[in-house]
Scaffold this motif. Structure first.
Motif, PDB file in Angstrom:
ATOM      1  N   LYS A   3      10.122  39.904  28.848  1.00 51.58           N
ATOM      2  CA  LYS A   3       9.333  39.696  27.368  1.00 51.58           C
ATOM      3  C   LYS A   3      10.256  40.241  26.824  1.00 51.58           C
ATOM      4  O   LYS A   3      10.935  41.353  26.835  1.00 51.58           O
ATOM      5  CB  LYS A   3       8.160  39.981  27.531  1.00 51.58           C
ATOM      6  CG  LYS A   3       7.135  39.323  28.344  1.00 51.58           C
ATOM      7  CD  LYS A   3       6.139  39.693  28.460  1.00 51.58           C
ATOM      8  CE  LYS A   3       4.872  39.066  29.205  1.00 51.58           C
ATOM      9  NZ  LYS A   3       3.549  39.758  29.317  1.00 51.58           N
ATOM     10  N   GLU A   6       8.973  43.242  19.576  1.00 48.14           N
ATOM     11  CA  GLU A   6       8.889  43.367  18.262  1.00 48.14           C
ATOM     12  C   GLU A   6       8.181  44.348  17.993  1.00 48.14           C
ATOM     13  O   GLU A   6       6.810  44.622  18.371  1.00 48.14           O
ATOM     14  CB  GLU A   6       8.202  41.687  17.465  1.00 48.14           C
ATOM     15  CG  GLU A   6       9.324  41.222  16.829  1.00 48.14           C
ATOM     16  CD  GLU A   6       8.710  39.892  16.613  1.00 48.14           C
ATOM     17  OE1 GLU A   6       8.360  39.271  16.739  1.00 48.14           O
ATOM     18  OE2 GLU A   6       8.230  40.276  14.940  1.00 48.14           O
ATOM     19  N   THR A  26      13.658  44.139  16.588  1.00 50.99           N
ATOM     20  CA  THR A  26      13.197  43.258  18.002  1.00 50.99           C
ATOM     21  C   THR A  26      14.086  43.262  18.864  1.00 50.99           C
ATOM     22  O   THR A  26      15.459  43.670  18.760  1.00 50.99           O
ATOM     23  CB  THR A  26      13.218  41.832  17.355  1.00 50.99           C
ATOM     24  OG1 THR A  26      12.570  41.996  16.614  1.00 50.99           O
ATOM     25  CG2 THR A  26      13.598  40.526  18.076  1.00 50.99           C
ATOM     26  N   LEU A  67       3.983  44.529  19.081  1.00 48.23           N
ATOM     27  CA  LEU A  67       4.145  43.353  20.509  1.00 48.23           C
ATOM     28  C   LEU A  67       4.814  42.707  20.855  1.00 48.23           C
ATOM     29  O   LEU A  67       6.315  42.879  20.877  1.00 48.23           O
ATOM     30  CB  LEU A  67       4.357  42.422  18.502  1.00 48.23           C
ATOM     31  CG  LEU A  67       3.344  42.005  17.205  1.00 48.23           C
ATOM     32  CD1 LEU A  67       3.654  40.910  16.690  1.00 48.23           C
ATOM     33  CD2 LEU A  67       1.901  41.891  18.471  1.00 48.23           C
ATOM     34  N   GLU A  69       5.803  40.038  23.130  1.00 49.47           N
ATOM     35  CA  GLU A  69       5.421  38.998  23.075  1.00 49.47           C
ATOM     36  C   GLU A  69       4.244  38.685  21.334  1.00 49.47           C
ATOM     37  O   GLU A  69       4.952  38.283  20.622  1.00 49.47           O
ATOM     38  CB  GLU A  69       5.033  37.739  24.199  1.00 49.47           C
ATOM     39  CG  GLU A  69       6.235  37.590  25.249  1.00 49.47           C
ATOM     40  CD  GLU A  69       7.400  36.449  25.488  1.00 49.47           C
ATOM     41  OE1 GLU A  69       7.136  35.955  24.445  1.00 49.47           O
ATOM     42  OE2 GLU A  69       8.496  37.874  24.826  1.00 49.47           O
ATOM     43  N   ASP A  70       3.487  38.465  22.631  1.00 54.14           N
ATOM     44  CA  ASP A  70       2.528  37.883  21.020  1.00 54.14           C
ATOM     45  C   ASP A  70       1.055  38.882  21.054  1.00 54.14           C
ATOM     46  O   ASP A  70       0.694  39.172  20.514  1.00 54.14           O
ATOM     47  CB  ASP A  70       1.829  36.168  21.154  1.00 54.14           C
ATOM     48  CG  ASP A  70       2.122  36.170  22.317  1.00 54.14           C
ATOM     49  OD1 ASP A  70       1.140  36.435  23.083  1.00 54.14           O
ATOM     50  OD2 ASP A  70       1.187  34.795  21.792  1.00 54.14           O
ATOM     51  N   GLN A  71       1.081  40.003  22.274  1.00 53.66           N
ATOM     52  CA  GLN A  71       0.017  40.744  21.888  1.00 53.66           C
ATOM     53  C   GLN A  71       0.975  42.250  21.456  1.00 53.66           C
ATOM     54  O   GLN A  71       1.736  42.857  22.043  1.00 53.66           O
ATOM     55  CB  GLN A  71      -0.210  41.373  23.588  1.00 53.66           C
ATOM     56  CG  GLN A  71      -1.179  40.170  24.525  1.00 53.66           C
ATOM     57  CD  GLN A  71      -1.430  40.277  25.504  1.00 53.66           C
ATOM     58  OE1 GLN A  71      -0.678  40.743  26.660  1.00 53.66           O
ATOM     59  NE2 GLN A  71      -2.878  40.593  25.759  1.00 53.66           N
ATOM     60  N   ASP A  72      -0.454  42.313  21.173  1.00 54.50           N
ATOM     61  CA  ASP A  72      -0.209  43.919  20.020  1.00 54.50           C
ATOM     62  C   ASP A  72      -0.164  45.062  21.423  1.00 54.50           C
ATOM     63  O   ASP A  72      -1.452  44.960  21.680  1.00 54.50           O
ATOM     64  CB  ASP A  72      -1.425  44.294  18.973  1.00 54.50           C
ATOM     65  CG  ASP A  72      -0.712  45.485  18.604  1.00 54.50           C
ATOM     66  OD1 ASP A  72       0.487  46.077  18.775  1.00 54.50           O
ATOM     67  OD2 ASP A  72      -1.773  45.812  17.051  1.00 54.50           O
TER      68      ASP A  72
END
Lengths: 258, 295
Positions: A3, A6, A26, A67, A69-72
């Protein structure tokens, strides 16, 4: 599955002391990212914020956003235990569990996270040890204690233990600093092999090592004693080592530091 | 600038003499420390062996007249095992959980500091005070009467601080790296403690518990106040007076007849043997669970 990570505007504290400040970067999946920089510049602290190991230390806390992928990772309803299951870690000093055999060490993460059948465990232990290039050396003594192995073997055992739970990201905090050159080479080979499946982040004091194994390199530095560490620059490894943008980076990698 | 000439010197006479003197003093101190130990063991063994027979181990003092020979300490052995066993069952879980709290969760907080302080205070409680407390609270206020269990409570008060302190020290010796390694595998904290920290500290904790047991197994004063004394076998620790080996020794040694004095010596020998046996068992358990052993 590997994964992407970021990080945006991350600060980390030990009590009231700010150890790192304003880090944004990143980290690409299926690649090796190396962190270099002088001692005390916050590389290891930053690495530990990536799987929420930083907050294990009393008084330590983090500000900012990471992050996966898209989870904090630092979202309100995120369980740090599940973060650490997804983002594995290998430490500076090899630390196999002294009460467990080689087999049990590799199986520890799976066993402690729920029951598995014996045959399933055997399969995972074998494949993890093979991935860690240790299988041939230990296959005849899986029931012997892990602490009886050499330092380099112990570190590969710890890597096998970390990848047995199949994390998405593997963090390595100076994994070769306690090892001899031959064991170091074995682990570097292993890192190049593992990057096909994992996102790998490695902290190292050895710049040749960073140049050998990593795709991207991030240079950290601190303005002075007691000041927080900052990310100075991050780029393709080849660029950092041949043509860095910042003067500080150039001074550091050419050994003209301070 | 003067040039220094490096000549390697032999060890000077003065240092040799000092070395000899200090060595001699250390040996002397050791010998003095061993004298009471050896003489106690020697006395107890030589005097105790006279009556160390099957009858002593299998019979009580019921219906043994004041001048009669024979009789035994079966009731006292049984009582000591039950009282010390119960005391261990009470104090080890409480003590271990306290130590886990102090090391793993409290870490320097106000509650942890005050617990630490009171554990230190408890270490200093004279054993007779523990006995008086149980006598006043359990036997007199609650009116539950003398029993082996009352004695076990008094003994557990004495065991608790030893268990907490030794377990705490052993848990602190577990390297933090092992906890971190476990967290990094996504193992929750409680499971890390159960499956990584406690097994690593297991050997040391067992040793500490054994020391605590050895300490209370010979306590007389608190038992005198809580268990009382009997000549008969009472296998139920929750009801009625019991006997204990220290009480037996105390009771028999007070009697004027040589037969009784012999029984007292044998009782002391039995007590020492029981404590030694427990230590041996603990050693075996530790050896069996030793971490760095090829199994």
């Amino acid at each position: 599955m590997a994964k992407q990570i970021e990080v945006s505007d991350l600060d980390a504290y030990y009590g009231s002391h700010k150890a790192i400040e304003g880090i944004t970067m990143t980290i690409e999946p299926r690649s090796v990212t190396a962190f270099i920089g002088p001692s005390g510049c916050g590389k290891s602290t930053f690495l530990r914020t990536l799987n929420r190991m930083h907050e294990v230390i009393p008084g330590a806390r983090v500000d900012g956003k990471i992050l996966l992928e898209d989870q904090d990772l630092y979202g309100d309803d995120i369980d740090p235990v599940s973060v650490r299951r997804t983002v594995g870690m290998v430490f500076q000093r090899p630390n196999p569990f002294p009460t467990m055999s080689i087999f049990d060490n590799v199986a520890a993460g799976l066993r402690l996270n729920g029951r598995r059948s014996k045959s399933e465990l055997e399969g995972i232990v074998e494949s993890s040890l093979k991935d860690a290039n240790l299988w041939n050396e230990v296959k005849d003594r899986l029931n012997k204690p892990g602490s009886g192995l050499s330092g380099g073997q112990q570190q590969r055992l710890c890597i096998a233990r970390a990848i047995a739970v199949s994390p998405a990201v593997l963090l390595m905090d100076e994994p070769c600093s306690a090892l001899d050159p031959i064991s170091t080479l074995a682990i570097e080979d292993l890192i190049s092999k593992l990057k096909n499946e994992y996102t790998i982040v490695i902290v190292t004091h050895n710049m040749q090592q960073a140049a050998r194994v990593s795709d991207k390199t991030a240079f950290f530095n601190l303005a002075g004693q007691g000041q927080p560490g900052k990310l100075i620059e991050m780029d393709e490894t080849s660029k950092i080592f041949t043509n860095p943008t910042q003067k500080a980076t150039e001074d550091y990698i050419t050994g003209r530091f301070g | 600038m003067t040039t220094t000439i490096h000549v390697l010197q032999p060890v000077s006479m003065g240092r040799r003499v000092k070395n000899r003197i200090v060595q001699g003093l250390v040996w002397l101190a050791f010998a003095i420390a061993v004298v009471p130990l050896v003489s106690v063991i020697w006395l107890v063994v030589t005097n105790g062996l006279k009556r160390f027979d099957l009858e002593f181990l299998t019979h009580s003092m019921r219906n043994i007249g004041p001048r009669d020979a024979g009789g035994g300490a079966y009731h006292a052995i049984l009582g000591t095992l039950e009282q010390v066993g119960l005391a261990t069952l009470i104090s080890v879980p409480i003590g271990l959980l306290t130590a886990i709290y102090l090391v793993e969760y409290g870490s320097g907080g106000r509650l942890a500091r005050s617990i630490s302080f009171f554990v230190d205070v408890m270490t200093g409680i004279p054993s007779v005070v523990a006995g008086l407390f149980v006598l006043a609270f359990w036997v007199l206020i609650l009116g539950l009467g003398y029993s082996g269990f009352a004695g076990a409570i008094a003994l557990s008060i004495l065991m608790l601080p030893t268990v907490v302190r030794s377990a705490e020290e052993m848990l602190r010796l577990v390297p933090n790296e092992l906890r971190e390694a476990s967290y990094a595998l996504g193992v929750p904290k409680w499971k890390t403690i159960m499956r990584v920290v406690l097994p690593t500290a297991f050997t040391g904790i067992i040793t500490g518990v054994m020391l605590a047991i050895a300490r209370v197994a010979g306590e007389t004063a608190p038992l005198l106040l809580t268990v009382f004394i009997t000549d008969s076998i009472n296998s139920d620790p929750f009801d009625g007076p019991q006997m204990g080996l220290p009480l037996y020794v105390f009771d028999q040694a007070q009697r004027p007849n040589i037969t009784a004095t012999d029984r007292a010596w044998t009782g002391a020998l039995t007590l020492i043997l029981i404590v030694m046996l427990l230590n041996l068992v603990a050693r075996l358990i530790s050896w069996w669970r030793a971490p760095a052993k090829g199994r």
